[in-house]
Write an enzyme that holds these catalytic residues in place. Sequence first.
Site, PDB file in Angstrom:
ATOM      1  N   GLU A  88       0.843  -1.202   0.000  1.00  0.00           N
ATOM      2  CA  GLU A  88       0.000   0.000   0.000  1.00  0.00           C
ATOM      3  C   GLU A  88       0.878   1.252   0.000  1.00  0.00           C
ATOM      4  OE1 GLU A  88      -2.499  -1.060   3.316  1.00  0.00           O
ATOM      5  OE2 GLU A  88      -3.453  -2.586   2.077  1.00  0.00           O
TER       6      GLU A  88
ATOM      7  N   GLU B 108       3.792 -10.871   0.130  1.00  0.00           N
ATOM      8  CA  GLU B 108       2.392 -10.443   0.093  1.00  0.00           C
ATOM      9  C   GLU B 108       1.997 -10.144  -1.353  1.00  0.00           C
ATOM     10  OE1 GLU B 108       0.967  -8.784   4.037  1.00  0.00           O
ATOM     11  OE2 GLU B 108       1.986  -7.137   3.057  1.00  0.00           O
TER      12      GLU B 108
ATOM     13  N   GLY C  94      -6.265  -7.558   1.095  1.00  0.00           N
ATOM     14  CA  GLY C  94      -7.538  -6.877   1.312  1.00  0.00           C
ATOM     15  C   GLY C  94      -8.603  -7.244   0.291  1.00  0.00           C
TER      16      GLY C  94
ATOM     17  N   SER D 235      -4.963 -11.560   2.736  1.00  0.00           N
ATOM     18  CA  SER D 235      -6.265 -12.151   3.091  1.00  0.00           C
ATOM     19  C   SER D 235      -6.129 -13.444   3.890  1.00  0.00           C
ATOM     20  CB  SER D 235      -7.122 -12.377   1.837  1.00  0.00           C
ATOM     21  OG  SER D 235      -7.399 -11.135   1.213  1.00  0.00           O
TER      22      SER D 235
END
Length: 256
Positions: A98, A168, A174, A213
């Site tokens: 992010e 990731e 998400g 997730s």
Amino acid sequence: MPSRRPLIAGNWKMNGSESFVRAFCGAIARAQIPAGVSVLLLPPAGYLAQAVQVLGDCGVECGAQNVHAAPSGAYTGELAAEMVKDLGGRWLMVGHSERREYCAESDELVAEKFQAALRAGLHPILCVGETLAQRQDGNAERVVGAQVHAVADLVGASAFASATLAYEPVWAIGTGQTATPDEAQAMHAFVRAQLAQIAPDQAPVMRILYGGSMNADNARGLLAQPDIDGGLVGGASLEVAQFLEIVRMGADLVSG
Ligand code: PEP
């Protein structure tokens, strides 16, 4: 096989409040954290000191989600790694996707933040991962390899000794869409092979967490993979019961 103590880390992102921290960390402090698993919380920096204080001596450590690369100075609104330490943090996550995406953080800037963590005596967690387009174009390994090597180029092999990696896949963060255990294992094995090129002595003992997730329904299958040494949990780390369930699954890896 070398033993790597599983680590379950909760990334709260920009979520929480004073009352949330009190309730969540209070519940963690009262819970029986099973032996053999390490637990880490990454609250928003403004709540770091409170989280450390409420957790007390229960053995669960805290860290920050980001810092500025400089040790101090005229960087309005920023936080230094030394301040994380001062607030009681022991860990620093760098390179979360992010931040790479929304704050345009390059591999080189992430490497500088990794170096800042080491300078402050914090344990860095280096996040790496490819986007869906990069995976579909067959570039996943090239992207992830470059993210790992950019840090090694700046800080050197020995700097990896206190570090943890987190794979990731951006398309799984998400989204509710988790990498399958086989997909995740394949990339973890690739990351460990990169680490073996950089730091052959450390690669077998370095932890590589999976993030994207992860929840109580899918964690067991992911954590059972030979190169997955724990989880970096986002959304599911905001529910204390679910987070503790994942922690117990991490511990089962050791005891089972
Ligand atoms: C994360 O923020 O690192 C993460 C893995 O988020 P989520 O579990 O919500 O996908």
